[in-house]
Design a protein around this motif. Structure first.
Motif: not given
Ligand SMILES: [Zn+2]
Length: 264
Positions: A90-102
């Motif tokens: 999901h790196a292309a669709t989502c902000d994985l650096s967000h502290p509330r990432t799953p």
């Protein structure tokens, strides 16, 4: 050998965010277990379009495959690879650096004819029974060592202490978190049985003090994993009417995986 797996949502109306699997490759020489407890961060959004069950299914699926297909690669390396594979999903669709990432807590165990390797990250538990009946809990107790003042506020814990130095670590999008896990290897002939529990099932010991870890493993062996979860639910229902100020949910997702490597 005998294995047993029970996983039950805390609320039947919400998806179970735990993941559990047992891998028994056709060689018959070894196997693995995987238990994840998906963390639901406060608030919504979090930069990810996906759900916590989406995340745990991918991470748990990758770990199940890698622990049986790469028996000689250390578990820390496998967790790192599984996290990278999941992040790629999901790196292309989502902000994985967000502290509330799953994210999720992790318990892994893998056995071969020679050894039993284990890895524990955050607050799920792995219990190991030796042939003489002694039970050793393998726990990552960083969360318990945080100051009480920090624990009083879930928001503070999540924004300032999660996946930070001096705080506690869960498996999210950064593969390097694998190096923070509690890990080790035991001789196979020193292990008779294993039980992995998410904190929703470990409440029987940790919150309700119905017995110690050895009592807990004995209960799973003698009455089954289902009995441990049923007993926790009964205790929770009795507690809910009595103590309004308890921290946390009345019911949590509860998962138990039991693997008896050799008969008693
Ligand atoms: Zn996503």
């Amino acid at each position: 050998m005998r294995t047993e797996l029970v996983s039950e949502p805390g609320d039947p109306g919400r998806p179970n965010e735990d993941f559990a699997s047992v891998g028994l490759p056709a060689s018959g020489q070894g196997g693995s277990l995987v238990v994840l407890d998906g963390v639901t961060p406060p608030g919504d959004g979090g930069g990810c379009l996906h759900s916590v069950p989406w995340f745990t299914a991918r991470l748990g699926g990758a770990l199940t495959e890698l622990t049986v297909s790469l028996p000689d690669v250390p578990l820390v390396e496998l967790l790192s690879r599984a996290l990278a594979r999941t992040a790629d999903g999901h790196a292309a669709t989502c902000d994985l650096s967000h502290p509330r990432t799953p994210q999720a807590t992790v318990v892994l165990a893998r056995w071969s004819p020679a050894s039993v390797d284990y890895l524990v990250l955050s607050d799920s538990a792995l219990l190991v029974e030796s042939p003489d009946g002694a039970v050793t809990p393998f726990l990552d107790d960083r969360l318990d060592r945080l100051p009480r003042s920090a624990l009083a506020s879930h928001t503070l814990v999540d924004t300032t202490l999660r996946n930070k130095e001096g705080g506690f670590f869960t498996a999210a999008a950064d593969p390097s978190v694998a190096s923070r896990a509690v890990t080790g290897s035991l001789p196979r002939d020193g292990v008779r049985a294993l039980a992995a529990l998410t904190d929703g099932a470990a409440r029987w010991v940790e919150r309700f003090h119905e017995g110690d870890w050895a009592d807990c493993l004995a209960l799973v062996r003698e009455e089954g994993a289902r009995s441990l979860v049923d007993r926790v639910r009964t205790l929770e229902r009795a507690d809910a009417g009595r103590v309004p100020a308890r921290r946390g949910k009345t019911h949590d997702d509860a998962t138990v995986v039991y693997a008896e490597l050799s008969p008693r």
